[in-house]
Write an enzyme that holds these catalytic residues in place. Structure first.
Site, mmCIF file in Angstrom:
data_model
loop_
_atom_site.group_PDB
_atom_site.id
_atom_site.type_symbol
_atom_site.label_atom_id
_atom_site.label_comp_id
_atom_site.label_asym_id
_atom_site.label_seq_id
_atom_site.Cartn_x
_atom_site.Cartn_y
_atom_site.Cartn_z
ATOM 1 N N ARG A 105 36.966 42.837 43.324
ATOM 2 C CA ARG A 105 36.334 43.636 42.293
ATOM 3 C C ARG A 105 36.264 42.852 40.993
ATOM 4 O O ARG A 105 37.296 42.420 40.475
ATOM 5 C CB ARG A 105 37.145 44.933 42.093
ATOM 6 C CG ARG A 105 36.389 45.944 41.258
ATOM 7 C CD ARG A 105 36.981 47.299 41.412
ATOM 8 N NE ARG A 105 38.229 47.408 40.672
ATOM 9 C CZ ARG A 105 38.618 48.525 40.067
ATOM 10 N NH1 ARG A 105 37.894 49.606 40.165
ATOM 11 N NH2 ARG A 105 39.754 48.561 39.421
ATOM 12 N N THR A 109 32.595 44.104 35.481
ATOM 13 C CA THR A 109 31.531 45.016 35.936
ATOM 14 C C THR A 109 32.090 46.100 36.869
ATOM 15 O O THR A 109 31.403 47.085 37.147
ATOM 16 C CB THR A 109 30.452 44.241 36.709
ATOM 17 O OG1 THR A 109 31.060 43.711 37.899
ATOM 18 C CG2 THR A 109 29.899 43.099 35.883
ATOM 19 N N ASP A 201 49.096 51.355 47.675
ATOM 20 C CA ASP A 201 48.211 50.228 47.980
ATOM 21 C C ASP A 201 48.455 49.791 49.429
ATOM 22 O O ASP A 201 49.524 49.279 49.763
ATOM 23 C CB ASP A 201 48.503 49.071 47.014
ATOM 24 C CG ASP A 201 47.499 47.943 47.192
ATOM 25 O OD1 ASP A 201 46.762 47.661 46.238
ATOM 26 O OD2 ASP A 201 47.446 47.361 48.300
ATOM 27 N N ASP A 204 49.374 46.045 49.960
ATOM 28 C CA ASP A 204 50.741 45.738 49.526
ATOM 29 C C ASP A 204 51.764 46.309 50.497
ATOM 30 O O ASP A 204 52.769 45.667 50.811
ATOM 31 C CB ASP A 204 50.998 46.315 48.130
ATOM 32 C CG ASP A 204 50.387 45.445 47.043
ATOM 33 O OD1 ASP A 204 50.016 44.291 47.331
ATOM 34 O OD2 ASP A 204 50.260 45.940 45.903
HETATM 35 N N1 URA Z 1 43.100 51.007 48.073
HETATM 36 C C1 URA Z 1 44.379 51.237 48.394
HETATM 37 O O1 URA Z 1 45.059 50.390 48.951
HETATM 38 N N2 URA Z 1 44.934 52.427 48.058
HETATM 39 C C2 URA Z 1 44.223 53.397 47.463
HETATM 40 O O2 URA Z 1 44.767 54.465 47.216
HETATM 41 C C3 URA Z 1 42.883 53.138 47.129
HETATM 42 C C4 URA Z 1 42.337 51.926 47.458
#
Ligand code: URA
Length: 210
Positions: A105, A109, A201, A204
């Protein structure tokens, strides 16, 4: 597959998903659960998969028996979290061809930018199953599917673990022809684009990077 959204409510999927959401679940357990759920989601998304026959001998006689035409299937992982879903599905369908789409990302932008794209040839002749555990804003999924269509894919399905209503709506608007299979539809996105209640995440948690 005709419905735009398939919500897999099977007790095994829901039970494993609850364990994955729990913040006390370890990285190793999280990865193992994701592998198991990916196989249960694969069961749903592979309905109507292209079949062929193979000539075999049973102890009784010869028969032309049905087998999956794995060469007609492409699994595409949206990096990096997609790899957690990919591994389990590939274990079930080892002959599937595999592709990868890498997007990051742009912080200014906020739009997805491609950094990697490698997919099997003759995508137009294959069922393409794109995988990404978290359908959040839908920005990266929509961008990945744009790229797959540009590369020739005509028959695409999308598998995720959790979907936010915002992401589902975005996908439906941009790609109404791409059915989505998910284990849950959560409440909403927070201000940082994370799914709530979600699981944090996904990358992660599966790779232990936080
Ligand atoms: N990506 C993720 O890993 N977790 C989220 O909650 C949203 C996007």
């Amino acid at each position: 597959m005709t419905d735009h959204l398939t919500h897999v409510t099977h007790p095994l999927v829901q039970h494993k998903l609850t364990l994955m959401r729990d913040k006390n679940t370890s990285t190793g357990q999280f990865r193992q659960l994701l592998r198991e759920i990916s196989q249960l989601l694969a069961y749903e998304v592979t309905r109507g998969l292209p079949m062929t026959t193979r000539s075999i001998e049973t102890p009784m006689q010869q028969m032309d028996a049905p087998v999956i035409d794995g060469k007609k299937l492409a699994l595409v992982s949206i990096l990096r979290a997609g790899n957690g879903l990919l591994d389990g599905i590939l274990e079930l369908i080892p002959s599937a061809r595999v592709g990868f789409v890498g997007l990051y990302r742009d912080e200014e932008t906020l739009q997805p930018v491609q950094y990697y794209f490698k997919v099997p040839t003759e995508l137009e002749d294959r069922l393409v199953i794109a995988v990404d555990p978290m359908l959040a804003t839908g920005n990266s999924s929509v961008a990945a599917i744009n790229l797959l269509k540009k590369a020739g894919a005509k028959n695409i399905r999308f598998v995720c673990l959790l979907a936010a209503p915002e992401g589902i709506a975005r996908m439906k608007e941009a790609h109404p022809d791409v059915p989505i299979v998910t284990a849950a539809v959560d409440s909403h996105l927070n201000d940082h684009g994370y799914i709530v209640p979600g699981l944090g995440d996904a990358g992660d948690r599966m790779f232990g990077t936080k």
